[in-house]
Design a protein around this motif. Structure first.
Motif, PDB file in Angstrom:
ATOM      1  N   SER A 174     -28.720   3.792 -17.249  1.00 37.60           N
ATOM      2  CA  SER A 174     -30.098   3.814 -16.781  1.00 37.60           C
ATOM      3  C   SER A 174     -30.888   2.645 -17.360  1.00 37.60           C
ATOM      4  N   SER A 175     -30.693   2.354 -18.650  1.00 30.62           N
ATOM      5  CA  SER A 175     -31.391   1.235 -19.282  1.00 30.62           C
ATOM      6  C   SER A 175     -31.044  -0.087 -18.608  1.00 30.62           C
ATOM      7  N   ILE A 176     -29.763  -0.268 -18.336  1.00 29.80           N
ATOM      8  CA  ILE A 176     -29.322  -1.515 -17.712  1.00 29.80           C
ATOM      9  C   ILE A 176     -29.907  -1.654 -16.311  1.00 29.80           C
ATOM     10  N   LYS A 177     -29.841  -0.582 -15.552  1.00 26.94           N
ATOM     11  CA  LYS A 177     -30.252  -0.668 -14.153  1.00 26.94           C
ATOM     12  C   LYS A 177     -31.770  -0.702 -13.982  1.00 26.94           C
ATOM     13  N   THR A 178     -32.507  -0.008 -14.842  1.00 24.65           N
ATOM     14  CA  THR A 178     -33.964   0.083 -14.657  1.00 24.65           C
ATOM     15  C   THR A 178     -34.730  -0.937 -15.492  1.00 24.65           C
ATOM     16  N   LYS A 179     -34.088  -1.551 -16.468  1.00 22.79           N
ATOM     17  CA  LYS A 179     -34.776  -2.534 -17.310  1.00 22.79           C
ATOM     18  C   LYS A 179     -34.159  -3.929 -17.127  1.00 22.79           C
ATOM     19  N   LEU A 180     -32.914  -4.091 -17.509  1.00 25.57           N
ATOM     20  CA  LEU A 180     -32.311  -5.426 -17.474  1.00 25.57           C
ATOM     21  C   LEU A 180     -32.154  -5.941 -16.053  1.00 25.57           C
ATOM     22  N   MET A 181     -31.698  -5.094 -15.155  1.00 28.32           N
ATOM     23  CA  MET A 181     -31.462  -5.552 -13.787  1.00 28.32           C
ATOM     24  C   MET A 181     -32.733  -5.716 -12.971  1.00 28.32           C
ATOM     25  N   LYS A 182     -33.879  -5.392 -13.550  1.00 28.52           N
ATOM     26  CA  LYS A 182     -35.155  -5.652 -12.903  1.00 28.52           C
ATOM     27  C   LYS A 182     -35.685  -7.044 -13.242  1.00 28.52           C
TER      28      LYS A 182
END
Length: 210
Positions: A174-182
């Motif tokens: 979730s962190s990767i998809k909602t923070k980094l990948m944004k």
């Protein structure tokens, strides 16, 4: 002012420490994990002036040289508040589970309590809370340079382990998809282990994110 970065793998796990410097010699030190004298020598050879130590998280392989480097340059250490007790506790920082002996450091000088823009030693970052590998994992995003220091959240072709205290596979994804990948797709990701990568490449090819 253009900034330059230098990756310095340290210790038995070859944990990436990053030196992030401006043209005027001001620099930050990310995750000084081990081999303090080697790291101090590199900084002095470059003629750089450290302003702070920034910890993406407080696992043992990222903190082993914290005290020696902090004391040598008389600079503050920044860490997320959720891992405030980890520097001094081998059970929390994970060192008691590996055959390297307990690793401890004095408490952080500054605790990061929230996301958002932060100026540290003349550098400006967006702080992203990216837990999952550990509860207080944070990523430092330099918007001007399009560089993110992601710690052990995201690697080239992989993601961080989640089997240590406070880890969560679902939370990490979730962190990767909602923070980094944004972040912008051409952002350079500097990870805690291994080579750098581009976020777009991880979006398209990282098997954990498909």
């Amino acid at each position: 002012m253009k900034k330059i970065w230098k990756r310095v793998p340290l210790g038995p796990l070859q944990t990436n420490c990053y030196l992030y410097a401006k043209e005027n010699g001001e620099c930050l030190i990310f995750d000084p994990g081990e081999e303090a004298q080697k790291l101090i020598g590199i900084i002095r050879d470059k003629g750089w002036k450290p302003a702070a130590i920034l910890l993406t998280h407080a696992h043992f392989d990222h903190i082993g040289a914290v005290d020696a480097v902090r004391e040598t340059f008389d600079i503050p250490v920044y860490l997320h508040k959720k891992e405030a007790d980890w520097l001094s506790n081998p059970a929390l920082n994970g060192s008691q589970y590996f055959q390297m002996g307990p690793i401890q450091a004095k408490e952080a000088d500054e605790l990061i309590t929230e996301e958002g823009m932060m100026e540290i030693g003349g550098f400006t970052f967006e702080i992203l809370h990216t837990p999952g590998h550990s509860p207080g994992s944070i990523s430092f995003y330099d918007r001007d340079e399009r560089i993110v220091f992601s710690g052990d959240a995201l690697f080239r072709g992989s993601i961080g382990r989640t089997d240590l205290p406070g880890g969560s596979h679902e939370q990490l994804l979730s962190s990767i998809k909602t923070k980094l990948m944004k972040l912008p797709s051409d952002t350079l990701c500097l990870s805690g282990h291994g080579p750098e990568t581009i976020l777009e490449d991880e979006m398209n090819h990282n098997p954990f994110l498909q």
